[in-house]
Design a protein around this motif. Sequence first.
Motif: not given
Lengths: 257, 508
Positions: B314-320, B418-421
Amino acid sequence: MISILLARLHQKHRTFRYPDGPAPKVSDRLRGRPTLDPARCLPGCSVCRDVCPTGAAAAGPDGRLVMDLGRCLFCGRCAEACPQQAIAFTTDHRLAVSRREDLLLAAGAQLQLATAMGNRLRSFLGRSLRLRQVSAGGCNACEADSNVLTTVGWDLQRFGIDFVASPRHADGILVTGPVTENMRTALLKTYEAVPAPKIVIAVGSCAVAGGPFVDHPEVHNGIAALLPVDLFVPGCPPHPLTILDGLLRLVGVLADR
Amino acid sequence: MTVNADLLLRNGQAAPLGAVPDVGIDVFRNRVVAAVAGGMRLAALFGRPDADAPGAIRLVAVLASDSTSHLSLLRTCVERDYPALTPDCPQAHWFEREIAEQWDIRPKGHPWLKPVRFHEPYARGAGVFAHPGQGPLCGVTDFFRVEGEEIHEVAVGPVHAGVIEPGHFRFQCHGETVLHLEISLGYQHRGIERRLVGGPDARTLHLVETAAGDTTVGHATAYCQALESLAGVGVPARAQAIRGIALELERLTCHIGDLGALAGDIGFLPTASYCGRIRGDGLNMTAQLCGSRFGRGLLTPGGVRFDIDAARADDLLRRLDAVAADAASAINLLWNKPSVMARFEETGTLSAETVRQIGLVGPAARACGIGLDVRHDHPAGIFSFAHVPVATWHSGDVFARAYVRWLEVQRSVEFVRDQLRGLPDGPIAVAMPPLAPGRTVVTLVEGWRGEVCHVAATDDAGRLAHYKIIDPSLHNWFGLALALRGQQISDFPLCNKSFNLSYCGHDL
């Protein structure tokens, strides 16, 4: 024009308040200053030494672990392998020292962080420190994380420190890489071209002690054997905060922190 | 397209060394020349000593068939010299200079046989580059010279004005116009390949990670895939996905940084100053993965060392999302500014024909309309399951190389999202058994500069008998030299940054 102004609004003001405010947050997985627990470290055990890629983990006079942070690549394999959990990497970014021997970390000992340059040199340089960067076999990671200090987030220039193109305009050199034989002459010529008095800064495990290339016949195991070094910044590569910490200690901004 | 009786392998498929066809030098030469003329690419050509042929050097060719996803291997034996392939196959020119330098074997008829890295040969033979009374001096060689009253020469480096690696550039100019640029490297030579023989050991992975430090994940992926193939293990899907995330983060981060630097080289400061910072945010995402902004320590043969739990994803998705929005705001300023486009368009143009002739790879090739991309042509790991569209542009100039990179940034963002999700469940690593003896493997990875190629071979005891690293820069430096022809010398920094090739990845 309007699109440039809109982008400017979007991008906001981003310069860190550090060192007057908090330091930028580092990853919780950052492998910074290690701690060694003498109570846990077993005499005669060599697990950490066996997995260490550069011989940074070695036995001290009492047979217990001493870590040479100059050689250390901060890969964390020793902490992973130690059956006693005697080694742990903290997220403390402060690693820069003034003397090579200060990077030898014995169990339970404190790291003697870098001290400010002498008063005479400081008054000579005033509040300005101009550095010529020389990559002498660096892999472009130390170079990149030195260069990043000049971006708007870090804004190195606000401390009076900057990278310059000509050694003639510089007060010192900031060296990265293990000093390849093929760059030795160019490095020494660049150093000679800097007017005295001059400062030498070793950034990264390679420049400090040879890094992963230590003892290759093609390299010189860092700059210490070739030039007098004023600041050692270990890491593979060091975090920008570690490099900045070293530079600010050198110019006396962080003396009491 | 394929060459009869060659060994056909897929990316990362190991085979017994004995299965590689061993032919005479004439057959070897003819087959390689014919294959490249027929549309295959010379991914690797190198020499190595062979216990079966004492006193001789094995030449090994790896030909890539990008349309059929095959790699074709071929070998021969040479002693003092052999007829050079380069006159009939220009893609071989840099490889043959390397063979001459490393093994003291003379490729006869090579049009410009000069040192590549300026080191003593690993074996003494025909005395190709003699250095009487002293070792080789880096940069001391015959440079091509244009003669004429109004011709002048400009020499730059090894130490450059910026915070970058060393290399020597020699321009032959008529006024402001560059007639010819010769690039002489080797200053960063650290002896990596030689030290890898006899491994793997505790240091091997670190040498691979620092072969080109800004391509840590690219080279580490190629190395880990090679070792896993030689050991015969499969990597868990979750580890493959995490490797893919790290590889695409490396790509988008470097591209964003370079787009900023391109803007800086033409004095367009908004994009230059924003991108420098955004690049740091990308590096910090990689640090969230593994503690290192360059991906050091993330990969290990058998998988990865760090997992991504739900909170970290989740943190990485926000940063992305923030990186993607900030990058779009900064980079889209470029494309509709006449002052930018006047400098980008029709500067440093290469044709698709040149790309094919000299074997360019990566964004430099795709910017000439050639859809060459390992992730698509030779998929391995996560890219066998998750496809990234190939980004191309047709104009071959600085603009094309910049624009292809911007397209790739956006596609990498989508891939990482996509991969993070949807990270697969399961472990992140498996135990590594010993390497099988007497086998060879070729692994290809699309690094951010292009094709990273590793070729490994094991000895009878399962140790590395030979390990070849080919950074995309080895293919592409000559492309930069050709792109400068007929250009203003003041456009060199701009052209150089549009390729942004690796010095250490070339010098090893």
